[in-house]
Design a protein around this motif. Structure first.
Motif, PDB file in Angstrom:
ATOM      1  N   LYS A 139       1.275   5.365   0.936  1.00 52.15           N
ATOM      2  CA  LYS A 139       0.830   6.472   1.766  1.00 52.15           C
ATOM      3  C   LYS A 139       1.278   7.758   1.084  1.00 52.15           C
ATOM      4  CE  LYS A 139       1.172   3.909   6.117  1.00 52.15           C
ATOM      5  NZ  LYS A 139       1.813   3.872   7.469  1.00 52.15           N
TER       6      LYS A 139
ATOM      7  N   PRO B 224       0.828  -1.212   0.000  1.00 49.25           N
ATOM      8  CA  PRO B 224       0.000   0.000   0.000  1.00 49.25           C
ATOM      9  C   PRO B 224       0.862   1.263   0.000  1.00 49.25           C
ATOM     10  CG  PRO B 224       0.053  -0.967   2.183  1.00 49.25           C
ATOM     11  CD  PRO B 224       0.777  -1.928   1.284  1.00 49.25           C
TER      12      PRO B 224
ATOM     13  N   ARG C 233       1.833  11.944   1.082  1.00 52.45           N
ATOM     14  CA  ARG C 233       2.082  13.103   1.950  1.00 52.45           C
ATOM     15  C   ARG C 233       2.155  14.350   1.084  1.00 52.45           C
ATOM     16  NH1 ARG C 233       7.684  13.870   5.168  1.00 52.45           N
ATOM     17  NH2 ARG C 233       8.366  14.214   3.030  1.00 52.45           N
TER      18      ARG C 233
ATOM     19  N   TYR D 237       2.352  15.589  -4.138  1.00 51.27           N
ATOM     20  CA  TYR D 237       2.204  14.515  -3.155  1.00 51.27           C
ATOM     21  C   TYR D 237       3.375  13.554  -3.275  1.00 51.27           C
ATOM     22  CZ  TYR D 237      -2.478  16.042  -1.998  1.00 51.27           C
ATOM     23  OH  TYR D 237      -3.539  16.785  -1.561  1.00 51.27           O
TER      24      TYR D 237
END
Length: 492
Positions: A27, A25, A29, A42
């Protein structure tokens, strides 16, 4: 992700699949980016190796091919990448939290880390400079030596106007800096002013003061002499450029202000080297070569040999001095894609193909499979372009856009570093460092014969000095700190 192991310690080599279609997965930021223009983006964070890294073999002869594919929630393939690496350890030698972050502004971060022996104990120390307003000195263990803070000082345009070097050859470095409108020599161990003179020809623009410091050996004495550059060498910002040479005790040696005469142009930072073999440095600034006494050896007009290569029509950005063809004589490679004989100014190569906005460059040995040195030039925001010393375009053989050379394992053969990765000559990753380091610098910080990676510039994402190495810190240095010459004249 897929991953395959290739073990070359056996004959024939043993291959085995470790992961196949393994789902990881992501993530995301949100991060602010300034360059190439202000925007938010991002950053994708993924833990790929840590869950099972301890089970991987640690040997330069065992490599791993890692293939990563990124999909949208709908299952559409967005991007894929493959990299080969050896599971070799990287050690965090130093981690120093800083009081202030770097300042990300339209014209530079104005936050830099300089290295040198400030106390005379043979160890590496660090100086964090934030514009001309703040300085903090630390030893290798992260202990603060001293600080200076005066936020009423004016901004310095695209510079911190600070260098660290042992200018008086007493065995410990001074801090050469702009402070209170003066050129000051600070005691490296205490930060106290040792000597000061009015800053010569201090210029101001709408962005702040224009003031830079460089070092050279102009007098043949031990220690160093000082070059003070005022102005940005660019007509777009007024065109006033003055270079003043001072001895290590801050006595003026000479001054020049005619770098744009006869069609010549300036640059962001001078290059210095002993071109004529007399034990004193000559100074290359833009398309002008000066002798150690400031007299002109040769001067070239910007057009036609330098045009359309520096990104601007009025300066040549950067240069690098070295023996490109191994004939014992020095050449100068300019970011415009121009190679010039350093002694005579004779143009050897110009208009190398693909150079549109040359910024970073080196004369170095890159391709081990080819004779001689190569020329490396990178356009702004672009991967490097590689040429032979004769100007022939060559293939870039590495799996990422490397930005510098580092002797990571201390064997005398340089590896390539870029984007937080250290890559060997086979194209395999053998080490890592902080990818947020803006223009990292490389030096044997610990005295173990290996070069470590540490930050030079700190942008708004960086608030620490970290030093990464391929080996643990030794209990004792094997030799005194020796800072590579190009680091103390790097464009700050």
């Amino acid at each position: 992700m897929d991953m395959e192991e290739v073990d070359e310690t056996t004959s024939p080599a043993t291959r085995r699949v470790l992961k196949k279609n393994h789902r990881v997965p992501l993530k995301l930021r949100r991060v602010f980016q300034f360059r190439p223009y202000p925007h938010y983006s991002y950053e994708a964070l993924a833990t790929l190796l840590e869950p099972f890294q301890e089970s991987l073999k640690r040997s330069k002869n065992v490599t791993y091919a890692l293939s990563v594919r990124i999909f949208s929630p709908e299952g559409k393939l967005l991007k894929k990448h493959q990299i080969e690496f050896c599971n070799l350890p990287t050690y965090l030698i130093t981690h120093i939290p800083l009081k202030y972050r770097g300042i990300q502004m339209p014209f530079g971060t104005r936050s830099a880390v300089s290295i040198g022996d400030l106390t005379g104990d043979g160890q590496c120390d660090f100086l964090h400079a934030l514009d001309a307003k703040y300085k903090a000195a630390y030893n290798l263990a992260g202990e603060e030596l001293w600080t200076y803070e005066d936020h009423d000082q004016p901004r310095v345009y695209n510079s911190v106007a600070t260098r660290v070097y042992d200018v008086d050859a007493d065995g410990r470095c001074e801090v050469i800096t702009l402070r209170d409108g003066k050129l000051c020599l600070l005691d490296g161990a205490t930060g106290k002013v040792k000597r000061a003179v009015p800053w010569p020809k201090l210029l101001g623009r709408r962005f702040g003061l224009e003031a830079r410091i460089f070092l050279a050996n102009l007098t043949g004495n031990e220690g160093a002499d000082i070059l003070v550059l005022n102005g940005y060498a660019s007509n777009a910002f007024g065109g006033d450029v003055t270079m003043t040479a001072l001895s290590g005790d801050l006595k003026t040696l000479w001054e020049r202000a005619d770098f744009q005469a006869d069609g010549a142009v300036g640059m962001h930072s001078p290059n210095v080297a002993d071109v004529d073999g007399d034990g004193r440095d000559e100074v290359s600034f833009g398309t002008t070569m000066l002798d150690d006494d400031g007299s002109i050896i040769w001067r070239l007009p910007y057009k036609p040999h330098f045009a359309n290569g520096g990104g601007d029509p009025d300066h040549v950005d950067e240069g690098d001095i070295g023996d490109a063809d191994d004939d014992g004589k020095l050449e100068i490679l300019f970011a415009s894609g121009t190679l010039v004989d350093a002694a005579t100014g004779k143009v050897r190569l110009d208009r190398l193909p693909g150079i549109a906005n040359g910024q970073w460059l080196r004369i170095r040995k890159i391709r081990e499979d080819l004779p001689g040195k190569q020329l490396v030039i990178a356009n702004k925001w672009a991967p490097p372009l590689l040429f032979s010393a004769e100007g022939k375009p060559l293939e870039w053989p590495f799996p990422f856009a490397s930005w510098d050379l580092v002797d990571w394992d201390g064997d005398g053969v340089t590896e390539l570093a870029g984007g937080g990765l250290v890559c060997d000559r086979r194209g395999r990753v053998v080490g890592v460092y902080d990818p947020l380091q803006n223009f990292p610098q490389f030096c044997d910080v610990t005295g173990n014969g290996r070069q470590e990676a540490m930050p030079w510039g700190l942008d708004m994402h960086g608030q620490r000095i970290t030093v990464f190495s391929s080996a643990p810190r030794p209990e004792k240095r094997s030799h005194k700190l020796a800072v590579p010459r190009h680091l103390y004249n790097f464009r700050d």
